[in-house]
Design an enzyme around this catalytic site. Sequence first.
Site, PDB file in Angstrom:
ATOM      1  N   CYS A 702       0.789  -1.241   0.000  1.00  0.00           N
ATOM      2  CA  CYS A 702       0.000   0.000   0.000  1.00  0.00           C
ATOM      3  C   CYS A 702       0.820   1.290   0.000  1.00  0.00           C
ATOM      4  O   CYS A 702       0.262   2.366   0.210  1.00  0.00           O
ATOM      5  CB  CYS A 702      -0.958   0.041   1.199  1.00  0.00           C
ATOM      6  SG  CYS A 702      -2.046  -1.374   1.323  1.00  0.00           S
ATOM      7  N   ASP A 704       1.999   2.866  -2.552  1.00  0.00           N
ATOM      8  CA  ASP A 704       1.507   3.699  -3.639  1.00  0.00           C
ATOM      9  C   ASP A 704       0.139   4.293  -3.304  1.00  0.00           C
ATOM     10  O   ASP A 704      -0.162   5.430  -3.667  1.00  0.00           O
ATOM     11  CB  ASP A 704       1.437   2.894  -4.926  1.00  0.00           C
ATOM     12  CG  ASP A 704       0.718   1.562  -4.746  1.00  0.00           C
ATOM     13  OD1 ASP A 704       0.434   1.194  -3.596  1.00  0.00           O
ATOM     14  OD2 ASP A 704       0.448   0.892  -5.764  1.00  0.00           O
TER      15      ASP A 704
END
Length: 780
Positions: A702, A704
């Site tokens: 996660c 990004d």
Amino acid sequence: MGVPGAIGVGGVGAAAGGSNGTTAGSCCWDVNLKCLFRWRWEYQQHFLHHRFFSSGLMFFLCCLVLYGSIGMLFGWLMFNKSYVSAGSVVGLNSVGCQEDNEGSWSIGLFYGDSPFSLKPIEAMNVWKNESAAWPVANPVVTCASVSDAGFLSNFVADPFLYVQGDTIYLFYETKNSITMQGDIGVAKSTDKGATWQQLGIALDEDWHLSYPYVFNHLDKIYMIPEGSAKGELRLYRAVNFPLQWTLEKVIIKKPLVDSFIIKHGGEYWLFGSDHSGFGTKKNGQLEIWHSSSPLGPWKPHKKNPIYNIDKSLGARNGGRPFLYEGNLYRIGQDCGETYGRRVRVFKVEVLTKDDYKEVEVSFGFEEPRKGRNAWNGARCHHLDVQQLSSGKWLAVMDGDRVPSGDSVRRFILGYASLAAVTAIVVVLGVLLGAVKCIIPLNWCAYYSGKRSDSLLVWERPNAFSSKVRRFCGRLNRVASTLRVKIRPNTWAGRLVLAVIFTIGVALICASVKYIYGGNGAEEPYPLKGSYSQFTLLTMTYDARLWNLKMYVKHYSRCSSIKEIVVVWNKGTPPKLSDLDSVVPVRIRVENQNSLNNRFKMDELIKTRAVLELDDDIMMTCDDIERGFNVWRQHPDRIVGFYPRLISGSPLKYRGEKYARKHKGYNMILTGAAFMDSKLAFERYWGEEAKAGREVVDKYFNCEDVLLNYLYANASTSATVEYVRPTWAIDTSKFSGAAISRNTQVHYKIRSSCLQKFSEMYGSLGGRKLEFDRRKDGWDL
């Protein structure tokens, strides 16, 4: 009663006989017409069947359609650029920058502490904030920038500098796209070459002009352009510098090329090449004249011609000579492999009226290594280097990404490949029995049938016609032999047919590539006439070394990549010698295996733009260059290639199909995305992102998603931008080293992250952006 009856019968019979005679005549006439029409119809059917719809012709047409379809599909997949809007690149709907057999020359800028330590402008980190171009990259003047200014140009070359205080003027040859003739253009810069304003055409004659050597004498500015097509060397004087010039005088009535005048040892010297003389070696000849004034009269050197040697040895001038540490240096052209392959530098040791001697010295210029993706990857033939009042040295050099005559070579290879495909079809037809003979039988020596009058006249007894007929006969016998030796109904025969068909596919693809595919370069896209560079950053570990090697080799050849940074999270890092790269590679070894390392602050990154790209994603350089161009237009956004739409209650992470189905997106995966290195990394490592980074470490996922939330939290306007790639391949599928092999588990973790980040930074639900059909090429 009987007679009248007989008469009546006879009369009736006569009448009937008369009637029957008429009817019979009509019937015969009708029958004759029917027979005639029937004969003509059957003849036409026979003619069409045997002439136009024979098995050989039908086979040929079917193969033509098949191979043509394969070629069209290949061209569409490889060279289709429907996503480029009309007018976004000069040359798509403009007369300027048309393909030219003379090349696609452009001009680059270089700086150095000496003429032997020149570095391109991108190595100096020159800033140009208004276009998000940091650093400014070569080339700085192209046919596109000249055409955009209203002066249609196919290429620019032969640059010469003229410095007046803080203003730098650039004179160059520009090939007019309409007249196809060389004119002299001029531009100026007030920021040491970072930006150039096109002023217009300084000199336009009825003949070709190039090599605009500009110099000062007694506070007057002069120009000696090459005008060998006129048959004389002319000297022009500036009336209203830099755009108005008048003819001062004709220096020498000889068609000299690439000439210059320099003062040395109290005398003026004129160097030039005359390729018109008998026995002169083109691009290998050099002559010298001397005078007490640049206006003449000129006397020939006693050793003329100084050179008449091989064209690769640098006899032809390649720019302005220069003085350095008391020594005079001449620049020559190496035209060995192709016209203008490279420049060579010669130290002049002796220059007198009776003698001339020079020796070649090392220039120290680093050859481009990106091939056709580099603006000067194939050749450079002109250099002008001058010392500024600051003591620094400034230089301009022209360059081309393709060798001379490249378009003609591609034309020949393309149509030769097409002819080879035709031959392949004939061979296939022979083997399959659809083509009975390669050459018409009446061309052959053993044919005894009726010949046309024209053919008989052609076949009058002579050696040539006999040889042709014998050759045709032997060619047909070869066809029969092939059918006997290779039987299509056997496994060996089928294998041979498959190989021949595959060769035909390869040839039709090669034909499309040469004819339709252009020069093969994946060029950068200019923005406001300028280019820039970016840093490529990827994160990996030892189990994915196979991916990394292929990744580095491919992407290092992309035109705008300045450096590759490898964030090494786990295991023993590879040696730099293990990686095949044409740009610098830096391996940043991390102490902790964390996905947060992807956005770690890195002061060694020298570009504003960073492309975060997973090591298992392979795309074309052209896709990368388009994405970079879009980011330069929106440097405050995350610009990438994988869109997502975050919506629903509760929030659920879904793939790209969901975003396309709902015709919008509000997140870009940073596994393939451009961003501002300073802006993105500072946000990610700011205090407000601390809790989010802990979530990333907890789930090992996660990172990004977190960056998208941080961008959205910092702005009320659009924060992401999508660019559709032509194609992308996930190489981890081949190596089995995928980070997230279980898609369902991966999506479930990301859904949990969405809920947590929404609680921390607010929802993304109200930020839906629609896909842009014009840019992305999707019919939504």
